[in-house]
Design a protein around this motif. Structure first.
Motif, PDB file in Angstrom:
ATOM      1  N   LYS A 150       0.822  -1.213   0.000  1.00 48.50           N
ATOM      2  CA  LYS A 150       0.000   0.000   0.000  1.00 48.50           C
ATOM      3  C   LYS A 150       0.852   1.258   0.000  1.00 48.50           C
ATOM      4  N   MET A 178       0.904   4.041  -2.949  1.00 49.41           N
ATOM      5  CA  MET A 178       0.570   5.438  -2.675  1.00 49.41           C
ATOM      6  C   MET A 178       1.702   6.371  -3.097  1.00 49.41           C
ATOM      7  N   LEU A 237      -5.835   8.036  -4.207  1.00 49.35           N
ATOM      8  CA  LEU A 237      -5.198   8.303  -2.915  1.00 49.35           C
ATOM      9  C   LEU A 237      -6.247   8.426  -1.811  1.00 49.35           C
TER      10      LEU A 237
END
Length: 66
Positions: free
Chosen positions: A33, A37, A62
């Motif tokens: 993750k 991101m 996001l």
């Protein structure tokens, strides 16, 4: 989660390695993750206002990941 999946599928199909690789990994269930991101944030900085169809998707992805 369906919305996020759809966005990541678009990123994966984009051909832009910066977002394609982490998006593929996430969709395959082996994604990180934080790495995803970071890649999306970088893509937003580099291309987030170029006018392409992906521009609004960076911030939305996001928000969904956040």
């Amino acid at each position: 989660m369906n919305e996020l999946q759809g966005i990541l599928e678009k990123f994966a199909a984009s051909g832009w390695e910066l977002i394609a690789a982490p998006s593929h990994a996430w969709l395959d269930g082996r994604g990180d993750k934080a790495a995803l991101m970071r890649a999306i944030q970088q893509a937003d900085r580099e291309c987030g206002s170029c006018g392409c169809a992906l521009d609004p998707l960076y911030k939305r992805a996001l928000a969904l990941l956040g």
